[in-house]
Design an enzyme around this catalytic site. Structure first.
Site, PDB file in Angstrom:
ATOM      1  CD  GLU A   1      -0.365  -0.060   1.382  1.00 38.00           C
ATOM      2  OE1 GLU A   1      -1.188  -0.229   2.196  1.00 38.00           O
ATOM      3  OE2 GLU A   1      -0.371  -0.944   0.342  1.00 38.00           O
TER       4      GLU A   1
ATOM      5  CD  GLU B   1      -0.271  -3.495  -4.551  1.00 38.27           C
ATOM      6  OE1 GLU B   1      -1.026  -4.052  -3.863  1.00 38.27           O
ATOM      7  OE2 GLU B   1      -0.196  -2.230  -4.850  1.00 38.27           O
TER       8      GLU B   1
END
Length: 357
Positions: A245, A250
């Site tokens: 990932e 974020e």
């Protein structure tokens, strides 16, 4: 008389034997294959296509032409860009695809049977950035279904104890006036207290190495958790975190104006040590470009082209296969934290998503 005849016969047999041996020896000599002469005088010339005084590393096409000569060579092996190619003629055109200017080593071997000679050289090549895939969100309505699919439902908290229910409703995801808008809403829906949307390119587009970027304006509110990230295309056969990932963007409303970029892989998942943060002023009122440049050697993270984190990639990591893109706005959960009790709705606005070579 008998002795004479015996000598005569013996002489005849000896002569016959000599002739026979002479013929046999001649045949043996004729069957021998001369040893091959080994190659020598190996020379390699590398021409960078489009090279000029103003463009010493080429025209950006990434193309080079190799001219190889050697005395007594019957074939050649070229190792270029970590790839091996076997050729019989002495000409090879190769196109590099990793953007930027880089020095590439080249190993050339000339063969004649089992005998060979080798030499090494290198070349500086500039590869211009080329757009592989993009969505400019320039058509109003639902997102382009040829580019985006959806995850829907609660996904049991999507592994993070998230609170939202993902839908495909226009209330939660829509393209308006050149922007994709993902809206999180406080409402009772299918047993959840919040709704939102999660878009992904799985099964529609994936890539290996290059630059992925999003230009976005972030939502406001405690508990919001917008993200632009990537997962390994093999997730169905190599479940997370084996698939890998890459989190490019974020941010959480409980700690505004901070971007987190992280990588998750086997043994380095959950609270991964492979992470870094950077301050992004006015991230909820201004658009910023969040990007990752990914190669076999590294993954570099940028905000507005300012590098703030470099991860050293290795051949043993999962970050050497195709990945797909994800855009979503989560609520709460392990990373999003406590939702502000006064929260009603918030919007994650995206101007574009682009992927370059």
């Amino acid at each position: 008389m008998k002795l004479y005849n015996l000598i005569k016969k013996t002489g005849f047999l000896l002569a016959l034997l000599f002739v026979s041996q002479s013929c046999s020896s001649g045949n043996d000599s004729g069957d021998e294959t001369p040893a091959a002469t080994g190659p020598s005088n190996l020379s390699v010339t590398v021409e960078v296509i489009g090279k000029t005084a103003d463009k010493p590393n080429g025209d950006g096409s990434g193309k080079v032409k190799l001219t190889i000569t050697a005395t007594n060579a019957t074939s050649y092996k070229v190792v270029i860009d970590n790839k091996s190619q076997d050729i019989t003629a002495g000409d090879l055109t190769y196109e590099f695809t990793t953007s930027g200017t880089k020095n590439y080593p080249i190993i050339v071997s000339a063969y004649n049977g089992l005998q060979f000679v080798s030499t090494t050289t290198s070349v500086n090549v500039f590869v211009a950035r080329k757009l592989l895939w993009a969505d400019e969100f320039d058509v109003n309505g639902a997102p382009n279904t040829s580019k985006w699919g959806y995850n829907t439902g609660t996904g049991n908290g999507w592994g993070n104890n998230e609170l939202e229910y993902y839908t495909t409703r226009p209330e939660n995801v829509i393209v308006e006036n050149g922007f994709l808008k993902i809206k999180a809403i406080k409402e009772e829906y299918m047993g959840s207290h919040y709704t939102s949307a999660r878009l992904l390119t799985k099964g529609k587009f994936s890539f290996k190495y290059g630059r992925a970027e999003v230009r976005a304006k972030l939502p406001v509110g405690g508990g919001t958790w917008p993200a632009f990230w990537m997962l390994g295309d093999n997730i169905d056969t190599a479940p997370w975190p084996a698939c890998g990932e890459v989190d490019i963007l974020e941010s959480v409303g409980n700690n505004p104006n901070v971007n987190h970029s992280s990588l998750h892989s086997p043994g380095r998942s959950g609270n991964t040590p492979d992470t870094a943060i950077t301050t992004v002023p006015n991230s909820a009122t201004e658009f910023h470009v969040y990007a990752a440049e990914w190669s076999a050697e590294s993954i570099k993270f940028y905000v507005d082209d300012n590098l703030f984190y470099t991860y050293g990639n290795t051949s043993s990591s999962p970050f050497n296969a195709n990945f797909f893109l994800i855009l979503n706005l989560a609520m709460g959960g392990n990373f999003g934290g406590t939702v502000d009790p006064n929260f009603t709705n918030a919007t994650f606005e995206v101007d574009y998503v682009r992927v370059y070579n």
